[in-house]
Each structure stands twice: as structure tokens, then as C-alpha cells.
Design a protein around this motif. Structure first.
Motif, PDB file in Angstrom:
ATOM      1  N   GLU A 227       0.831  -1.200   0.000  1.00 36.19           N
ATOM      2  CA  GLU A 227       0.000   0.000   0.000  1.00 36.19           C
ATOM      3  C   GLU A 227       0.871   1.257   0.000  1.00 36.19           C
ATOM      4  N   THR A 228       0.345   2.313  -0.601  1.00 43.22           N
ATOM      5  CA  THR A 228       1.048   3.603  -0.610  1.00 43.22           C
ATOM      6  C   THR A 228       0.211   4.646   0.118  1.00 43.22           C
ATOM      7  N   ILE A 229       0.881   5.670   0.608  1.00 44.21           N
ATOM      8  CA  ILE A 229       0.221   6.722   1.396  1.00 44.21           C
ATOM      9  C   ILE A 229       0.670   8.074   0.884  1.00 44.21           C
ATOM     10  N   TYR A 230      -0.277   9.009   0.799  1.00 42.97           N
ATOM     11  CA  TYR A 230       0.053  10.390   0.466  1.00 42.97           C
ATOM     12  C   TYR A 230      -0.249  11.250   1.687  1.00 42.97           C
ATOM     13  N   PHE A 231       0.782  11.913   2.223  1.00 45.17           N
ATOM     14  CA  PHE A 231       0.631  12.823   3.365  1.00 45.17           C
ATOM     15  C   PHE A 231       0.712  14.253   2.846  1.00 45.17           C
ATOM     16  N   GLU A 232      -0.398  14.972   2.906  1.00 36.56           N
ATOM     17  CA  GLU A 232      -0.373  16.384   2.530  1.00 36.56           C
ATOM     18  C   GLU A 232      -0.187  17.210   3.797  1.00 36.56           C
ATOM     19  N   VAL A 233       0.977  17.817   3.921  1.00 34.81           N
ATOM     20  CA  VAL A 233       1.313  18.590   5.111  1.00 34.81           C
ATOM     21  C   VAL A 233       0.681  19.972   5.071  1.00 34.81           C
ATOM     22  N   SER A 234       0.689  20.584   3.912  1.00 34.18           N
ATOM     23  CA  SER A 234       0.132  21.922   3.756  1.00 34.18           C
ATOM     24  C   SER A 234      -0.626  21.999   2.430  1.00 34.18           C
ATOM     25  N   PRO A 235      -1.823  22.555   2.428  1.00 35.44           N
ATOM     26  CA  PRO A 235      -2.595  22.634   1.182  1.00 35.44           C
ATOM     27  C   PRO A 235      -2.022  23.675   0.235  1.00 35.44           C
ATOM     28  N   LEU A 236      -2.501  23.630  -0.995  1.00 34.57           N
ATOM     29  CA  LEU A 236      -1.991  24.527  -2.035  1.00 34.57           C
ATOM     30  C   LEU A 236      -2.136  25.989  -1.632  1.00 34.57           C
ATOM     31  N   GLU A 237      -3.181  26.301  -0.885  1.00 33.04           N
ATOM     32  CA  GLU A 237      -3.436  27.686  -0.460  1.00 33.04           C
ATOM     33  C   GLU A 237      -2.231  28.293   0.247  1.00 33.04           C
ATOM     34  N   TYR A 238      -1.495  27.472   1.013  1.00 30.34           N
ATOM     35  CA  TYR A 238      -0.348  27.965   1.782  1.00 30.34           C
ATOM     36  C   TYR A 238       0.984  27.529   1.175  1.00 30.34           C
ATOM     37  N   GLY A 239       0.963  26.983   0.002  1.00 26.28           N
ATOM     38  CA  GLY A 239       2.168  26.447  -0.616  1.00 26.28           C
ATOM     39  C   GLY A 239       2.188  24.953  -0.407  1.00 26.28           C
ATOM     40  N   LEU A 240       1.948  24.189  -1.449  1.00 26.98           N
ATOM     41  CA  LEU A 240       1.747  22.746  -1.328  1.00 26.98           C
ATOM     42  C   LEU A 240       2.998  22.055  -0.787  1.00 26.98           C
ATOM     43  N   TRP A 241       2.802  21.322   0.320  1.00 26.40           N
ATOM     44  CA  TRP A 241       3.871  20.541   0.922  1.00 26.40           C
ATOM     45  C   TRP A 241       3.356  19.131   1.155  1.00 26.40           C
ATOM     46  N   ALA A 242       4.158  18.148   0.790  1.00 21.81           N
ATOM     47  CA  ALA A 242       3.819  16.748   1.038  1.00 21.81           C
ATOM     48  C   ALA A 242       5.017  16.071   1.692  1.00 21.81           C
ATOM     49  N   ALA A 243       4.737  15.080   2.534  1.00 19.70           N
ATOM     50  CA  ALA A 243       5.803  14.365   3.219  1.00 19.70           C
ATOM     51  C   ALA A 243       6.456  13.361   2.282  1.00 19.70           C
ATOM     52  N   GLY A 244       7.782  13.290   2.326  1.00 23.24           N
ATOM     53  CA  GLY A 244       8.520  12.334   1.526  1.00 23.24           C
ATOM     54  C   GLY A 244       9.272  11.342   2.394  1.00 23.24           C
ATOM     55  N   SER A 245      10.309  10.742   1.850  1.00 22.66           N
ATOM     56  CA  SER A 245      11.095   9.774   2.611  1.00 22.66           C
ATOM     57  C   SER A 245      11.939  10.478   3.663  1.00 22.66           C
ATOM     58  N   ASP A 246      12.363   9.715   4.665  1.00 27.09           N
ATOM     59  CA  ASP A 246      13.207  10.232   5.748  1.00 27.09           C
ATOM     60  C   ASP A 246      12.543  11.382   6.493  1.00 27.09           C
ATOM     61  N   THR A 247      11.243  11.273   6.723  1.00 22.28           N
ATOM     62  CA  THR A 247      10.490  12.244   7.507  1.00 22.28           C
ATOM     63  C   THR A 247       9.753  11.519   8.623  1.00 22.28           C
ATOM     64  N   PHE A 248       9.183  12.287   9.555  1.00 23.28           N
ATOM     65  CA  PHE A 248       8.376  11.693  10.602  1.00 23.28           C
ATOM     66  C   PHE A 248       7.216  10.904  10.012  1.00 23.28           C
ATOM     67  N   MET A 249       6.568  11.491   9.023  1.00 26.09           N
ATOM     68  CA  MET A 249       5.421  10.837   8.408  1.00 26.09           C
ATOM     69  C   MET A 249       5.827   9.502   7.791  1.00 26.09           C
ATOM     70  N   ASP A 250       6.998   9.495   7.164  1.00 26.27           N
ATOM     71  CA  ASP A 250       7.489   8.268   6.547  1.00 26.27           C
ATOM     72  C   ASP A 250       7.774   7.214   7.614  1.00 26.27           C
ATOM     73  N   GLU A 251       8.378   7.624   8.723  1.00 19.75           N
ATOM     74  CA  GLU A 251       8.635   6.688   9.822  1.00 19.75           C
ATOM     75  C   GLU A 251       7.338   6.057  10.321  1.00 19.75           C
ATOM     76  N   GLU A 252       6.301   6.891  10.472  1.00 25.13           N
ATOM     77  CA  GLU A 252       5.030   6.389  10.949  1.00 25.13           C
ATOM     78  C   GLU A 252       4.387   5.450   9.935  1.00 25.13           C
ATOM     79  N   ALA A 253       4.509   5.808   8.639  1.00 27.71           N
ATOM     80  CA  ALA A 253       3.923   4.974   7.605  1.00 27.71           C
ATOM     81  C   ALA A 253       4.605   3.602   7.539  1.00 27.71           C
ATOM     82  N   GLN A 254       5.906   3.575   7.821  1.00 24.46           N
ATOM     83  CA  GLN A 254       6.636   2.313   7.770  1.00 24.46           C
ATOM     84  C   GLN A 254       6.201   1.348   8.871  1.00 24.46           C
ATOM     85  N   MET A 255       5.486   1.877   9.876  1.00 23.84           N
ATOM     86  CA  MET A 255       5.001   1.010  10.945  1.00 23.84           C
ATOM     87  C   MET A 255       3.886   0.107  10.458  1.00 23.84           C
TER      88      MET A 255
END
Length: 255
Positions: A227-255
């Protein structure tokens, strides 16, 4: 219910520190968090002495972690997350915290009442909104911070300049850097802040609960990795940011 609260603390303290890192390019992203849990009962039980038990007058107390003296005593010496040796005359009781993660940690340790100022993006738990806010990140306002007369300023290693740090320390404010880049770093931040506040026991309890929660999540959510996961950290309105590898979100997803 308690399990859900522990999960919220574990996941969102980690996630908030990731969001703090993303804020360095403009601080536009709105930081979010889940409710932190105040840890009290276990430390009160451990610290209560039976009425009929007396301690010898010259008995010495064991030293607390990070080279500090026993909990509740001073001076306290520890190393912040930028490698700087910090010495406080006593546990901190007037704090300005510029990042949402550090505000949440303070409340989780039962030290929310020590906050005299918060960064403008610190918005949880709800009672923190009653604390005066100061400009933070690239727009850190040194004069606002000095006016609040804190003993300690908790900040990240991101946006504040050396000149700002020097001005704050010249005003008698001890600057402490809290900067985690992974989940182990979150544990380090909790331990460090607990030491600064004279709340080592509460920090130990919180860290243990987080580790237990993550272990339970790994046990309950084992998958085949397809399975794959998309983490949107900040919406486009504030400048689009998504979590990638070697991040907290990635660590949690690997669980």
C-alpha cells in the motif's frame, strides 16, 4: 479512551516537529496537533513518602538525567539539541516556546502554566490560546520576547539568526534549542525539556507511553508493504507541501 489519547500524543508530537521543519520557508503552513495528555499520577505516587518513614538529614539524592541535579533542585546543567551546554539556576518557571511541538510537550509534561509566551502558530491545546503570542520563524520579534521576561526561550534551529540569539542572551534570557528530525529526536526533546523543567519523571513516563503506543501500532497494522500513502502537510493555499522519505510521516507509515 486512554489508548486513543496515547496514540494522539505519540503521533502528533512527532508530526508537529516535522511540520515545524517545513515552516522554515515562510511559516505559512498551519500546524496541527492532537490533544496532549498531562502526566501526573504516577510521579505523585512515586514521590510520596510514608508518614512514618524519615530520611537521614545527610542523605543525598541521586542525580537526574543529562547531568542535572535531582528533580526540583538547581542549578541544572544539560546539553540542548544544538550541542550547547545550558545551565539554569533552578527549574525553568517562565518559558516562551516558539514552536507548536514544544508547547505541546510542555502541556504533556504538566508544565503548561509556565508558558508566558508562544509562537504565533502554537494553537493546541486550546488553553494555549490564552497565552500571549509573539512573532516567530523568519519574523521572530526579539523585542516582544524580551518584554515577556522569560527565564528560557525554547526555539528550533531553523529561522532565528545568531544575532537574535545573542540579543536575547544579552537580555538575560537562556536560549534552548529543541530540534528533532526523527522520532528518536522527539524522545530527546521531551527528555531535555523535562530536565529543564525539573520534570524528569513525567518525561520518562511520556516517552515510555509513546514507545509502547508505537509498538502496539506496529503489531496491529502489519502489512505486506504494497500500500502507498500520500501525506499532505500543507494545502496549495499555503504552498503545497507533502511528506517524503526520511520524515516523521514516513517513519510512521513504515510502521
Amino acid at each position: 479512551m486512554m489508548k486513543q489519547m496515547r496514540i494522539s500524543i505519540a503521533l502528533l508530537l512527532s508530526a508537529l516537529l516535522f511540520l515545524t521543519g517545513c515552516a522554515q520557508k515562510g511559516d505559512q503552513a498551519k500546524e496541527t496537533a492532537a490533544q496532549s495528555e498531562t502526566v501526573r499520577s504516577q510521579t505523585e505516587e512515586n514521590q510520596t513518602q510514608p508518614e512514618n518513614q524519615s530520611q537521614p538529614e545527610n542523605q543525598t539524592q541521586p542525580e537526574a538525567q543529562s547531568g542535572s541535579k535531582a528533580q526540583g533542585e538547581g542549578p541544572i546543567t544539560f546539553t540542548d539539541m544544538n550541542g550547547r551546554e545550558i545551565t539554569l539556576e533552578k527549574p525553568a518557571d517562565r518559558i516562551v516556546a516558539l514552536t507548536a511541538s514544544d508547547c505541546e510537550i510542555l502541556y504533556a509534561l504538566g508544565a503548561g502554566d509556565t508558558l508566558v509566551g508562544r509562537g504565533e502558530y502554537c494553537n493546541w491545546p486550546e488553553e494555549v490560546l490564552d497565552v500571549p503570542s509573539v512573532q516567530s520563524g523568519e519574523n521572530t520579534n526579539v523585542e516582544q520576547i524580551i518584554a515577556l521576561q522569560p527565564q528560557v526561550l525554547l526555539m528550533s534551529a531553523m529561522a532565528q539568526t545568531d544575532e537574535q540569539i545573542e540579543a536575547l542572551e544579552n537580555a538575560g534570557i537562556q536560549v534552548v534549542v529543541s530540534y528533532a528530525q526523527d522520532i528518536e529526536g522527539v524522545y530527546e526533546a521531551i527528555s531535555m525539556i523535562g530536565t529543564a523543567m525539573g520534570k524528569n519523571d513525567e518525561a520518562d513516563v511520556l516517552i515510555t507511553e509513546m514507545k509502547d503506543t508505537f509498538a502496539q501500532i506496529q503489531e496491529d497494522s502489519a502489512g505486506d508493504g504494497s500500500e502507498t500513502i500520500y501525506f499532505e502537510v500543507s494545502p496549495l493555499e499555503y504552498g503545497l507541501w507533502a511528506a517524503g522519505s526520511d520524515t516523521f510521516m514516513d517513519e510512521e507509515a513504515q510502521m
